[in-house]
Design a protein around this motif. Structure first.
Motif, PDB file in Angstrom:
ATOM      1  N   ARG A  44       0.836  -1.213   0.000  1.00 35.31           N
ATOM      2  CA  ARG A  44       0.000   0.000   0.000  1.00 35.31           C
ATOM      3  C   ARG A  44       0.861   1.249   0.000  1.00 35.31           C
ATOM      4  N   ALA A  45       1.959   1.230   0.756  1.00 36.07           N
ATOM      5  CA  ALA A  45       2.853   2.393   0.795  1.00 36.07           C
ATOM      6  C   ALA A  45       3.513   2.602  -0.566  1.00 36.07           C
ATOM      7  N   ALA A  46       3.902   1.525  -1.220  1.00 37.31           N
ATOM      8  CA  ALA A  46       4.547   1.617  -2.533  1.00 37.31           C
ATOM      9  C   ALA A  46       3.578   2.138  -3.592  1.00 37.31           C
ATOM     10  N   ALA A  47       2.289   1.904  -3.395  1.00 32.43           N
ATOM     11  CA  ALA A  47       1.286   2.307  -4.379  1.00 32.43           C
ATOM     12  C   ALA A  47       0.886   3.783  -4.265  1.00 32.43           C
ATOM     13  N   LEU A  48       1.355   4.477  -3.229  1.00 30.95           N
ATOM     14  CA  LEU A  48       1.013   5.889  -3.075  1.00 30.95           C
ATOM     15  C   LEU A  48       1.589   6.712  -4.227  1.00 30.95           C
ATOM     16  N   THR A  49       0.759   7.586  -4.771  1.00 31.53           N
ATOM     17  CA  THR A  49       1.207   8.495  -5.824  1.00 31.53           C
ATOM     18  C   THR A  49       1.214   9.906  -5.254  1.00 31.53           C
ATOM     19  N   ASP A  50       1.720  10.865  -6.030  1.00 34.49           N
ATOM     20  CA  ASP A  50       1.727  12.254  -5.565  1.00 34.49           C
ATOM     21  C   ASP A  50       0.331  12.742  -5.200  1.00 34.49           C
ATOM     22  N   ASP A  51      -0.679  12.241  -5.900  1.00 32.44           N
ATOM     23  CA  ASP A  51      -2.053  12.681  -5.674  1.00 32.44           C
ATOM     24  C   ASP A  51      -2.808  11.859  -4.628  1.00 32.44           C
ATOM     25  N   SER A  52      -2.167  10.840  -4.072  1.00 35.73           N
ATOM     26  CA  SER A  52      -2.835  10.010  -3.062  1.00 35.73           C
ATOM     27  C   SER A  52      -3.141  10.838  -1.822  1.00 35.73           C
ATOM     28  N   GLY A  53      -4.411  10.821  -1.424  1.00 32.24           N
ATOM     29  CA  GLY A  53      -4.821  11.537  -0.223  1.00 32.24           C
ATOM     30  C   GLY A  53      -4.309  10.836   1.027  1.00 32.24           C
ATOM     31  N   LEU A  54      -3.946  11.625   2.024  1.00 33.86           N
ATOM     32  CA  LEU A  54      -3.474  11.062   3.290  1.00 33.86           C
ATOM     33  C   LEU A  54      -4.477  11.373   4.395  1.00 33.86           C
TER      34      LEU A  54
ATOM     35  N   PHE B 213      -4.606   7.302   8.977  1.00 35.82           N
ATOM     36  CA  PHE B 213      -3.922   8.579   9.151  1.00 35.82           C
ATOM     37  C   PHE B 213      -4.869   9.558   9.847  1.00 35.82           C
ATOM     38  N   ASP B 214      -4.928   9.436  11.165  1.00 31.98           N
ATOM     39  CA  ASP B 214      -5.792  10.313  11.949  1.00 31.98           C
ATOM     40  C   ASP B 214      -4.938  11.332  12.700  1.00 31.98           C
ATOM     41  N   SER B 215      -5.587  12.148  13.515  1.00 31.91           N
ATOM     42  CA  SER B 215      -4.867  13.213  14.217  1.00 31.91           C
ATOM     43  C   SER B 215      -3.802  12.656  15.166  1.00 31.91           C
ATOM     44  N   MET B 216      -4.033  11.493  15.713  1.00 31.04           N
ATOM     45  CA  MET B 216      -3.030  10.886  16.597  1.00 31.04           C
ATOM     46  C   MET B 216      -1.799  10.453  15.807  1.00 31.04           C
ATOM     47  N   ALA B 217      -2.001  10.015  14.581  1.00 31.82           N
ATOM     48  CA  ALA B 217      -0.889   9.552  13.751  1.00 31.82           C
ATOM     49  C   ALA B 217       0.000  10.704  13.293  1.00 31.82           C
ATOM     50  N   VAL B 218      -0.559  11.905  13.176  1.00 30.56           N
ATOM     51  CA  VAL B 218       0.214  13.046  12.682  1.00 30.56           C
ATOM     52  C   VAL B 218       1.463  13.281  13.533  1.00 30.56           C
ATOM     53  N   ALA B 219       1.299  13.313  14.843  1.00 28.87           N
ATOM     54  CA  ALA B 219       2.442  13.559  15.733  1.00 28.87           C
ATOM     55  C   ALA B 219       3.488  12.463  15.593  1.00 28.87           C
ATOM     56  N   THR B 220       3.058  11.230  15.490  1.00 35.11           N
ATOM     57  CA  THR B 220       3.990  10.120  15.349  1.00 35.11           C
ATOM     58  C   THR B 220       4.725  10.201  14.019  1.00 35.11           C
ATOM     59  N   VAL B 221       4.009  10.529  12.956  1.00 31.70           N
ATOM     60  CA  VAL B 221       4.635  10.662  11.641  1.00 31.70           C
ATOM     61  C   VAL B 221       5.686  11.764  11.670  1.00 31.70           C
ATOM     62  N   LEU B 222       5.357  12.907  12.270  1.00 30.75           N
ATOM     63  CA  LEU B 222       6.321  14.013  12.344  1.00 30.75           C
ATOM     64  C   LEU B 222       7.568  13.620  13.131  1.00 30.75           C
TER      65      LEU B 222
ATOM     66  N   GLU C 127      -2.060  21.390   4.988  1.00 29.05           N
ATOM     67  CA  GLU C 127      -1.761  21.168   3.577  1.00 29.05           C
ATOM     68  C   GLU C 127      -0.681  20.109   3.385  1.00 29.05           C
ATOM     69  N   ILE C 128       0.265  20.039   4.301  1.00 28.95           N
ATOM     70  CA  ILE C 128       1.361  19.062   4.216  1.00 28.95           C
ATOM     71  C   ILE C 128       0.810  17.641   4.153  1.00 28.95           C
ATOM     72  N   PHE C 129      -0.272  17.405   4.875  1.00 23.98           N
ATOM     73  CA  PHE C 129      -0.796  16.044   5.003  1.00 23.98           C
ATOM     74  C   PHE C 129      -1.950  15.742   4.057  1.00 23.98           C
ATOM     75  N   GLU C 130      -2.263  16.669   3.134  1.00 20.62           N
ATOM     76  CA  GLU C 130      -3.364  16.432   2.197  1.00 20.62           C
ATOM     77  C   GLU C 130      -3.052  15.302   1.229  1.00 20.62           C
ATOM     78  N   THR C 131      -1.831  15.309   0.670  1.00 18.10           N
ATOM     79  CA  THR C 131      -1.454  14.279  -0.302  1.00 18.10           C
ATOM     80  C   THR C 131      -0.043  13.775  -0.020  1.00 18.10           C
ATOM     81  N   TYR C 132       0.249  12.617  -0.586  1.00 19.28           N
ATOM     82  CA  TYR C 132       1.601  12.084  -0.449  1.00 19.28           C
ATOM     83  C   TYR C 132       2.610  13.027  -1.107  1.00 19.28           C
ATOM     84  N   GLY C 133       2.241  13.600  -2.238  1.00 15.79           N
ATOM     85  CA  GLY C 133       3.135  14.532  -2.931  1.00 15.79           C
ATOM     86  C   GLY C 133       3.491  15.732  -2.073  1.00 15.79           C
TER      87      GLY C 133
END
Length: 88
Positions: A25-35, A42-51, A70-76
């Motif tokens: 699933r991670a490999a299939a993400l494109t620039d336009d893939s929504g996060l 990818f919820d609000s709790m995950a944001v802090a962990t990702v950062l 905006e940073i978390f809108e898409t993979y791109g």
């Protein structure tokens, strides 16, 4: 870490690990893939962990005032932000 391919691979591995997406699933993400708001994992709790993981794995520092939705809108968007930080 300034090589764009390395940053991309690291970011995909990070999302696979933190969100439990798995490699395929991670490999299939494109620039336009929504996060945030698109991937249930990818919820609000995950944001802090990702950062935090981005800082650790990419060797970057992310200031609070640099983070917006905006940073978390898409993979791109997330990749572009990561590349900018990695080359600072």
């Amino acid at each position: 870490m300034t090589d764009s391919n390395s940053v991309d691979a690291t970011l995909r591995a990070l999302l696979a690990d933190v969100l439990g997406l798995g490699e395929a699933r991670a490999a299939a993400l494109t620039d336009d893939s929504g996060l945030f708001g698109e991937l249930p994992e990818f919820d609000s709790m995950a944001v802090a962990t990702v950062l935090t993981e981005m800082e650790d794995r990419l060797g970057i520092i992310i200031d609070d005032d640099e983070v917006d939705g905006e940073i978390f809108e898409t993979y791109g968007n997330l990749l572009a932000f990561s590349l900018r930080k990695a080359t600072d």
